[in-house]
Design a protein around this motif. Structure first.
Motif, PDB file in Angstrom:
ATOM      1  N   ASP A 234      -5.367   9.540   0.750  1.00  0.00           N
ATOM      2  CA  ASP A 234      -5.830   8.389  -0.030  1.00  0.00           C
ATOM      3  C   ASP A 234      -4.696   7.402  -0.284  1.00  0.00           C
ATOM      4  O   ASP A 234      -3.513   7.750  -0.215  1.00  0.00           O
ATOM      5  CB  ASP A 234      -6.404   8.848  -1.369  1.00  0.00           C
ATOM      6  CG  ASP A 234      -7.781   9.476  -1.231  1.00  0.00           C
ATOM      7  OD1 ASP A 234      -8.346   9.426  -0.119  1.00  0.00           O
ATOM      8  OD2 ASP A 234      -8.282  10.032  -2.224  1.00  0.00           O
ATOM      9  N   SER A 235      -5.092   6.157  -0.638  1.00  0.00           N
ATOM     10  CA  SER A 235      -4.110   5.087  -0.848  1.00  0.00           C
ATOM     11  C   SER A 235      -4.352   4.353  -2.159  1.00  0.00           C
ATOM     12  O   SER A 235      -5.457   4.378  -2.720  1.00  0.00           O
ATOM     13  CB  SER A 235      -4.165   4.076   0.304  1.00  0.00           C
ATOM     14  OG  SER A 235      -3.875   4.683   1.537  1.00  0.00           O
ATOM     15  N   ALA A 236      -3.316   3.698  -2.621  1.00  0.00           N
ATOM     16  CA  ALA A 236      -3.395   2.762  -3.745  1.00  0.00           C
ATOM     17  C   ALA A 236      -2.602   1.524  -3.351  1.00  0.00           C
ATOM     18  O   ALA A 236      -1.688   1.589  -2.521  1.00  0.00           O
ATOM     19  CB  ALA A 236      -2.829   3.382  -5.011  1.00  0.00           C
ATOM     20  N   TRP A 237      -2.950   0.391  -3.946  1.00  0.00           N
ATOM     21  CA  TRP A 237      -2.269  -0.848  -3.575  1.00  0.00           C
ATOM     22  C   TRP A 237      -1.935  -1.676  -4.803  1.00  0.00           C
ATOM     23  O   TRP A 237      -2.582  -1.571  -5.848  1.00  0.00           O
ATOM     24  CB  TRP A 237      -3.120  -1.675  -2.606  1.00  0.00           C
ATOM     25  CG  TRP A 237      -4.334  -2.306  -3.255  1.00  0.00           C
ATOM     26  CD1 TRP A 237      -5.508  -1.689  -3.565  1.00  0.00           C
ATOM     27  CD2 TRP A 237      -4.453  -3.657  -3.697  1.00  0.00           C
ATOM     28  NE1 TRP A 237      -6.372  -2.568  -4.166  1.00  0.00           N
ATOM     29  CE2 TRP A 237      -5.755  -3.790  -4.249  1.00  0.00           C
ATOM     30  CE3 TRP A 237      -3.619  -4.771  -3.662  1.00  0.00           C
ATOM     31  CZ2 TRP A 237      -6.219  -4.989  -4.784  1.00  0.00           C
ATOM     32  CZ3 TRP A 237      -4.083  -5.973  -4.194  1.00  0.00           C
ATOM     33  CH2 TRP A 237      -5.365  -6.074  -4.738  1.00  0.00           C
ATOM     34  N   ALA A 238      -0.893  -2.478  -4.670  1.00  0.00           N
ATOM     35  CA  ALA A 238      -0.517  -3.472  -5.672  1.00  0.00           C
ATOM     36  C   ALA A 238      -0.361  -4.811  -4.963  1.00  0.00           C
ATOM     37  O   ALA A 238       0.088  -4.865  -3.811  1.00  0.00           O
ATOM     38  CB  ALA A 238       0.782  -3.072  -6.359  1.00  0.00           C
ATOM     39  N   GLY A 239      -0.731  -5.885  -5.635  1.00  0.00           N
ATOM     40  CA  GLY A 239      -0.617  -7.213  -5.041  1.00  0.00           C
ATOM     41  C   GLY A 239       0.791  -7.780  -5.187  1.00  0.00           C
ATOM     42  O   GLY A 239       1.383  -7.745  -6.268  1.00  0.00           O
TER      43      GLY A 239
ATOM     44  N   VAL B  76       0.833  -1.205   0.000  1.00  0.00           N
ATOM     45  CA  VAL B  76       0.000   0.000   0.000  1.00  0.00           C
ATOM     46  C   VAL B  76       0.867   1.254   0.000  1.00  0.00           C
ATOM     47  O   VAL B  76       1.815   1.377   0.790  1.00  0.00           O
ATOM     48  CB  VAL B  76      -0.941   0.012   1.229  1.00  0.00           C
ATOM     49  CG1 VAL B  76      -1.831   1.252   1.210  1.00  0.00           C
ATOM     50  CG2 VAL B  76      -1.776  -1.261   1.270  1.00  0.00           C
ATOM     51  N   LEU B  77       0.529   2.178  -0.891  1.00  0.00           N
ATOM     52  CA  LEU B  77       1.147   3.504  -0.928  1.00  0.00           C
ATOM     53  C   LEU B  77       0.092   4.536  -0.557  1.00  0.00           C
ATOM     54  O   LEU B  77      -0.995   4.555  -1.150  1.00  0.00           O
ATOM     55  CB  LEU B  77       1.715   3.812  -2.314  1.00  0.00           C
ATOM     56  CG  LEU B  77       2.914   2.969  -2.761  1.00  0.00           C
ATOM     57  CD1 LEU B  77       3.239   3.229  -4.227  1.00  0.00           C
ATOM     58  CD2 LEU B  77       4.129   3.257  -1.889  1.00  0.00           C
TER      59      LEU B  77
ATOM     60  N   PRO C  36      -6.870   1.802  -6.845  1.00  0.00           N
ATOM     61  CA  PRO C  36      -7.269   2.556  -5.643  1.00  0.00           C
ATOM     62  C   PRO C  36      -7.597   1.651  -4.459  1.00  0.00           C
ATOM     63  O   PRO C  36      -8.039   0.514  -4.616  1.00  0.00           O
ATOM     64  CB  PRO C  36      -8.520   3.312  -6.106  1.00  0.00           C
ATOM     65  CG  PRO C  36      -8.442   3.321  -7.601  1.00  0.00           C
ATOM     66  CD  PRO C  36      -7.750   2.052  -7.999  1.00  0.00           C
ATOM     67  N   GLY C  37      -7.356   2.163  -3.251  1.00  0.00           N
ATOM     68  CA  GLY C  37      -7.726   1.449  -2.041  1.00  0.00           C
ATOM     69  C   GLY C  37      -6.522   0.892  -1.304  1.00  0.00           C
ATOM     70  O   GLY C  37      -5.365   1.190  -1.614  1.00  0.00           O
ATOM     71  N   THR C  38      -6.824   0.023  -0.347  1.00  0.00           N
ATOM     72  CA  THR C  38      -5.775  -0.570   0.489  1.00  0.00           C
ATOM     73  C   THR C  38      -5.684  -2.078   0.349  1.00  0.00           C
ATOM     74  O   THR C  38      -4.929  -2.721   1.083  1.00  0.00           O
ATOM     75  CB  THR C  38      -6.008  -0.209   1.966  1.00  0.00           C
ATOM     76  OG1 THR C  38      -7.293  -0.668   2.357  1.00  0.00           O
ATOM     77  CG2 THR C  38      -5.911   1.294   2.185  1.00  0.00           C
ATOM     78  N   GLY C  39      -6.460  -2.653  -0.552  1.00  0.00           N
ATOM     79  CA  GLY C  39      -6.406  -4.090  -0.744  1.00  0.00           C
ATOM     80  C   GLY C  39      -7.689  -4.629  -1.333  1.00  0.00           C
ATOM     81  O   GLY C  39      -8.661  -3.886  -1.499  1.00  0.00           O
ATOM     82  N   PRO C  40      -7.681  -5.910  -1.653  1.00  0.00           N
ATOM     83  CA  PRO C  40      -8.868  -6.520  -2.269  1.00  0.00           C
ATOM     84  C   PRO C  40     -10.031  -6.636  -1.296  1.00  0.00           C
ATOM     85  O   PRO C  40      -9.855  -6.574  -0.089  1.00  0.00           O
ATOM     86  CB  PRO C  40      -8.341  -7.913  -2.686  1.00  0.00           C
ATOM     87  CG  PRO C  40      -7.185  -8.170  -1.782  1.00  0.00           C
ATOM     88  CD  PRO C  40      -6.582  -6.846  -1.460  1.00  0.00           C
TER      89      PRO C  40
END
Length: 208
Positions: free
Chosen positions: A144-149, A97-98, A204-208
Motif C-alpha cells: 500500500d501507498s500514501a502520498w503528500a502534495g 508517494v511512500l 492514503p493512495g498515490t495521488g489526488p
C-alpha cells in the motif's frame, strides 16, 4: 511479744524475702516472653478453600489476547517516488508517494520531510513549509501507498531564482534517514519572492 506472735511475724518476713528472690531471678534469668502480635509474620497460609491472596502474592492475569497494533513505518521498509506534475493556475503540484515494501503492516502520520539537493548532495533552497491540514494515521498493508502534495509557484510566473535539482530527498515521518528520488521535473524556486515550497499531510493512495 508472745511466742505465737513472733512465729507468725517470722513466717511473714520469710515469705516476703522468698517473693523478692523469685522476682529478682525472673528479671535476670533467661525466661522468654511470648512474641507480641506486631512481631508475627505479615503473610498467612491460606486455609483450605480460601482463594484470597495477600497483596504481595497477587499475579496479574491476561484477560485475553489482542492483535498487536502496527508500528510506524521505518525508512528501510519504504520506497519513495514522485508522481506526474499537475499544473494549474500558476502552480506546480506533485504527489510524493511512500510505498510499503516490507512484509508487515505499518503506519504513517503527519508530514514527510523533503529537500531538493544538487549532484553533490548540497541542499537547494529552504526546507518546504507545511500546508495547513489535519493529520491522521495512515495504515499501510504490504504494497500500500500514501502520498503528500508538494507544490510551489511556477518560477516562470513568480520570478523566483531557480536551480535544477539532481534529486529530492524524502524522509518518512519520525525517521532520520531519507529516501533519494531522482528529480526530472526541471527548475525549482530556491530564493527570491514566491520561492516557498509547500508540503501537505500524508493520506492514503498515490495521488489526488
Amino acid at each position: 511479744m508472745p511466742n505465737g506472735s513472733r512465729r507468725a511475724g517470722a513466717a511473714t518476713a520469710g515469705a516476703v524475702v522468698l517473693l523478692g528472690a523469685l522476682a529478682a531471678c525472673g528479671a535476670g534469668g533467661t525466661t522468654q516472653t511470648p512474641p507480641s502480635p506486631a512481631s508475627a509474620p505479615a503473610s498467612r497460609s491460606a486455609a483450605p478453600g480460601d482463594t484470597t491472596a495477600s497483596a504481595g502474592d497477587r499475579t496479574p492475569t491476561a484477560s485475553g489476547r489482542t492483535e498487536r497494533p502496527a508500528s510506524r513505518c521505518r525508512t528501510s521498509e519504504l520506497s519513495a517516488s514522485v508522481g506526474r506534475v499537475d499544473p494549474g493556475a500558476g502552480q506546480r503540484n506533485f504527489p510524493v508517494v511512500l510505498t510499503n515494501v516490507s512484509s508487515r503492516g505499518c503506519t504513517l502520520y503527519g508530514y514527510p520531510g523533503a529537500a531538493f539537493v544538487d549532484a553533490a548532495g548540497e541542499q537547494l533552497g529552504r526546507d518546504p513549509r507545511r500546508a495547513p491540514g489535519d493529520s491522521a494515521t495512515v495504515t499501510l498493508a504490504p504494497g500500500d501507498s500514501a502520498w503528500a502534495g508538494l507544490r510551489y509557484a511556477s518560477p516562470g510566473v513568480s520570478g523566483a531564482d531557480t536551480a535544477v535539482p539532481a534529486a529530492l530527498l524524502v524522509t518518512p515521518p519520525d525517521e532520520r534517514e531519507p529516501l533519494k528520488v531522482p528529480w526530472k521535473a526541471g527548475a525549482v524556486p530556491v530564493s527570491g519572492n514566491a520561492s516557498s515550497v509547500f508540503l501537505t499531510v500524508l493520506e492514503p493512495g498515490t495521488g489526488p
